[in-house]
Scaffold this active site. Structure first.
Site, PDB file in Angstrom:
ATOM      1  N   LYS A 206      49.433  39.596  20.905  1.00 33.49           N
ATOM      2  CA  LYS A 206      49.943  40.115  22.177  1.00 33.49           C
ATOM      3  C   LYS A 206      50.859  41.310  21.923  1.00 33.49           C
ATOM      4  CE  LYS A 206      52.579  38.258  26.063  1.00 33.49           C
ATOM      5  NZ  LYS A 206      53.114  37.033  26.680  1.00 33.49           N
ATOM      6  N   GLU A 212      53.102  37.934  10.376  1.00 33.10           N
ATOM      7  CA  GLU A 212      51.968  37.274   9.713  1.00 33.10           C
ATOM      8  C   GLU A 212      50.666  37.987  10.054  1.00 33.10           C
ATOM      9  OE1 GLU A 212      54.361  35.854  11.462  1.00 33.10           O
ATOM     10  OE2 GLU A 212      54.897  33.872  10.669  1.00 33.10           O
ATOM     11  N   GLY A 266      51.672  33.230  25.285  1.00 36.70           N
ATOM     12  CA  GLY A 266      50.822  33.046  24.106  1.00 36.70           C
ATOM     13  C   GLY A 266      50.095  31.712  24.090  1.00 36.70           C
ATOM     14  N   ARG A 267      50.838  30.625  24.291  1.00 40.00           N
ATOM     15  CA  ARG A 267      50.223  29.295  24.171  1.00 40.00           C
ATOM     16  C   ARG A 267      49.391  28.929  25.397  1.00 40.00           C
ATOM     17  NH1 ARG A 267      55.521  29.397  24.255  1.00 40.00           N
ATOM     18  NH2 ARG A 267      56.718  28.440  25.912  1.00 40.00           N
ATOM     19  N   GLU A 352      56.553  23.696  22.177  1.00 39.12           N
ATOM     20  CA  GLU A 352      57.142  25.023  22.357  1.00 39.12           C
ATOM     21  C   GLU A 352      57.544  25.222  23.822  1.00 39.12           C
ATOM     22  OE1 GLU A 352      56.295  28.828  19.662  1.00 39.12           O
ATOM     23  OE2 GLU A 352      54.891  28.700  21.315  1.00 39.12           O
ATOM     24  N   HIS A 383      42.684   3.988  10.176  1.00 33.91           N
ATOM     25  CA  HIS A 383      42.809   3.569   8.776  1.00 33.91           C
ATOM     26  C   HIS A 383      44.043   4.197   8.140  1.00 33.91           C
ATOM     27  CE1 HIS A 383      38.862   1.639   8.772  1.00 33.91           C
ATOM     28  NE2 HIS A 383      38.641   2.523   9.738  1.00 33.91           N
ATOM     29  N   LYS A 503      62.750  33.896  12.259  1.00 33.41           N
ATOM     30  CA  LYS A 503      62.087  35.197  12.041  1.00 33.41           C
ATOM     31  C   LYS A 503      63.101  36.217  11.547  1.00 33.41           C
ATOM     32  CE  LYS A 503      58.625  35.296  15.727  1.00 33.41           C
ATOM     33  NZ  LYS A 503      58.234  36.030  16.924  1.00 33.41           N
TER      34      LYS A 503
HETATM   35  C1  G6Q Z   1      53.281  31.206  22.178  1.00 27.33           C
HETATM   36  C2  G6Q Z   1      54.208  31.968  21.382  1.00 27.33           C
HETATM   37  C3  G6Q Z   1      53.727  32.312  19.992  1.00 27.33           C
HETATM   38  C4  G6Q Z   1      52.881  33.560  19.899  1.00 27.33           C
HETATM   39  C5  G6Q Z   1      52.771  33.996  18.438  1.00 27.33           C
HETATM   40  C6  G6Q Z   1      51.901  35.192  18.234  1.00 27.33           C
HETATM   41  O1  G6Q Z   1      53.475  30.926  23.319  1.00 27.33           O
HETATM   42  O2  G6Q Z   1      54.601  33.073  22.100  1.00 27.33           O
HETATM   43  O3  G6Q Z   1      53.042  31.255  19.377  1.00 27.33           O
HETATM   44  O4  G6Q Z   1      51.637  33.374  20.472  1.00 27.33           O
HETATM   45  O5  G6Q Z   1      54.062  34.222  17.924  1.00 27.33           O
HETATM   46  O6  G6Q Z   1      52.399  36.284  18.921  1.00 27.33           O
HETATM   47  P1  G6Q Z   1      51.560  37.593  19.091  1.00 27.33           P
HETATM   48  O7  G6Q Z   1      50.337  37.279  19.880  1.00 27.33           O
HETATM   49  O8  G6Q Z   1      52.443  38.583  19.762  1.00 27.33           O
HETATM   50  O9  G6Q Z   1      51.167  38.028  17.697  1.00 27.33           O
END
Ligand code: G6Q
Length: 538
Positions: A206, A212, A266-267, A352, A383, A503
């Site tokens: 996003k 990462e 994001g989620r 989250e 199990h 972070k």
């Molecule tokens: C989800 C969070 C988080 C996010 C990641 C990736 O709700 O905001 O998990 O999706 O940190 O972020 P980017 O899409 O900006 O790389």
């Protein structure tokens, strides 16, 4: 005291809990032969039996009153209508617009977002079809056979989970992989057996700044350029992002960027362009069917009265155990191998969203909020950790999820799988009494060991088959459950400030680990010693 625990319905639930806490599911079922039918509900292709919960009709009525007192309906409507309910980031929360299959406009700041949503979906469909029919080719003219989604958190878990869930609908000639971890092993293992000339990377971020993802994207670019040269990048990299400038800076043509918007968290972004890898795998038609399943559950959540509203009921049951019984976790147990990432996905979705300890207004809460979410596909867990569920000291409410039909009807596998699902919910609820154990001739100390207290609450969620539609409904069910709980706990379920500190500190530690000169360390003695150990041992 916070306004939540002062509410009359909360107070009533507190005293009601004292009345019913020792009731056993054995008694509840014995008292009412029709109990299952009173606590069963169908919506959007899903069947929910919540009769094996430690509730009476009065419990549910008090919980429904709590939802009303917390103005759940008004707040739900505010989300659907595009109000900026993510107050700490000043954003609307409109993942429901992404799968709005109706014809109503949805406005953000006076702008109807639906034409934008449809435009991006059409662009995704065009691209997915081109990959699938090999009219989009790699730089050397080879068809694309491998899709690697590079993203993390919300830009990884959703598509990774959905790809596994909908694998029976996917084009099996494509290899689809997901790289998220900054550990170089993840990327190295994902590409080691692939031909760069046949590989397409989808960089899903996003913000297009996530450490990462950008580290993995740059290394993927190097891997490709080494084999095919700089000019190949445009054929082998596309982006999913809200940040066109950063995408261009990376060297991806913005014509090959699939947009989404700041009102998609994001989620909650699986049904946005973040789902591009899934659409390539299963095709635009199946993706659309998935969206229609989401939409069916969205409509149910938006329209059904609270008393017959599946996500609301599941949310309230969660509150009942979390806040009154003191349960600390909730386990999700899908009896379907294709849902192997489902619990991981909602671990993020739930923890989250509701893993917070201040209200929207910034007040410290004086009650428990989001539970620890965990889970595993059946029957593997049986199990492993089910021992604790049956005979441990913790109360762990559980969701069992199953499908009447299998995509792989192999001999009697499916009947065995389902019989295990049903047996577990029965065993958890009713246990095995001392008398029953003794009647089997067991004596002495073994009687206690072989006795099962029972009274462990479960939901059973069933559907005919794990189709794209049913999958969409199931994911939306949990999303709206989380929303409902966030409203009752008075949280902002749509920010995630808790991930920031780590972070920032990692950014400070990175140069201390890599500097050629011995750095001057100013952390606490433990952190200093760890950095020193790693520097020496590297
Ligand atoms: C989800 C969070 C988080 C996010 C990641 C990736 O709700 O905001 O998990 O999706 O940190 O972020 P980017 O899409 O900006 O790389």
């Amino acid at each position: 005291m916070s306004t939540l625990t002062e509410k009359p319905s909360w107070q009533k639930l507190k005293s009601h809990y004292e009345e019913v806490k020792n009731l056993h599911l054995r008694e509840l079922f014995a008292e009412d032969k029709e109990r299952a039918s009173h606590f069963t509900l169908e919506a959007a292709g899903l069947y929910l039996d919540y009769s094996k919960q430690r509730i009476t009709k009065k419990t549910m009525n008090l919980l429904f009153a709590l939802a009303r007192e917390c103005q759940l309906e008004e707040k739900r409507d505010a989300m659907f209508s595009g109000e900026k309910i993510n107050s700490t980031e000043g954003r609307a929360v409109l993942h429901t617009a992404l799968r709005n299959c109706g014809d109503k406009p949805i406005y953000v700041d006076g702008h109807d977002v639906m034409p934008d949503v449809r435009h991006v979906l059409a662009k995704m469909a065009d691209f997915a079809s081109k990959i699938r029919n090999a009219s989009w080719r790699g730089f050397s003219g080879k068809a694309i056979k491998n899709i690697i989604n590079i993203g993390i958190g919300g830009s990884d878990l959703g598509p990774a989970m959905a790809y596994e869930a909908l694998k029976p609908y996917s084009d099996r000639s494509l290899t689809v992989r997901f790289v998220s971890n900054v550990d170089g092993t993840h990327l190295a293992e994902a590409v080691r057996d692939l031909d760069p000339a046949e590989t397409l990377f989808i960089i899903a971020s996003k913000t297009f700044t996530t450490q990462e993802t950008m580290t993995n994207a740059r290394s993927a670019r190097e891997w490709l350029v080494k084999a095919l040269g700089e000019a190949a990048v445009k054929n082998h990299f596309v982006a999913v992002s809200t940040a066109a400038d950063k995408v261009a800076e990376f060297g991806i043509d913005t014509a090959n960027m699939f947009e989404f918007w700041d009102w998609v968290g994001g989620r909650y972004s699986l049904t946005s362009a973040i789902g591009l890898s899934v659409m390539v795998a299963i095709g635009p038609e199946n993706f659309q069917k998935m969206l229609s399943g989401f939409y069916a559950m969205d409509r149910h959540f938006a329209e059904a009265p609270i008393e017959q509203n599946m996500p609301v009921i599941m949310a309230l049951l969660g509150i009942w155990y979390n806040n009154f019984f003191g349960a600390e976790s909730h386990v999700i147990l899908p009896y379907d191998q294709y849902l192997l990432r489902f619990a991981d996905y909602f671990q993020q979705g739930d923890m989250e969203s509701n893993g917070k300890s201040v209200t929207k207004e910034g007040e410290a809460v004086d009650y428990e909020t989001g539970p620890i979410i965990w889970g595993q596909v059946g029957t593997n867990g049986q199990h492993a950790f089910y021992q604790l569920l049956h005979q441990g000291t913790k109360l762990v409410p559980a969701d069992f999820i199953g499908f009447a039909k299998s995509h792989n009807p192999l001999g009697d596998h499916h009947a065995k799988l389902l019989s295990n699902l049903v047996a577990q919910t029965e065993a958890l609820a009713f246990g095995k009494t001392r008398a029953e154990v003794e009647a089997e001739g067991v004596t002495g100390v073994l009687v206690a060991h072989k006795t099962f207290a029972g009274n462990h609450p479960t939901n059973t969620i069933l559907a005919k088959e794990l189709t794209p539609e049913v999958f969409g409904s199931l994911v939306a069910l949990y999303e709206h459950k989380i929303f409902t709980q966030g409203i009752i706990w008075q949280l902002n379920s749509f920010d995630q400030w808790g991930v920031q500190l780590g972070k920032v500190l990692a950014g400070r530690i990175l140069p201390e680990l890599t500097a050629a000169e011995e750095p001057k360390l100013n952390h606490d003695s433990s952190t200093n010693a760890i950095i020193t150990y790693l520097r020496k041992a590297r």
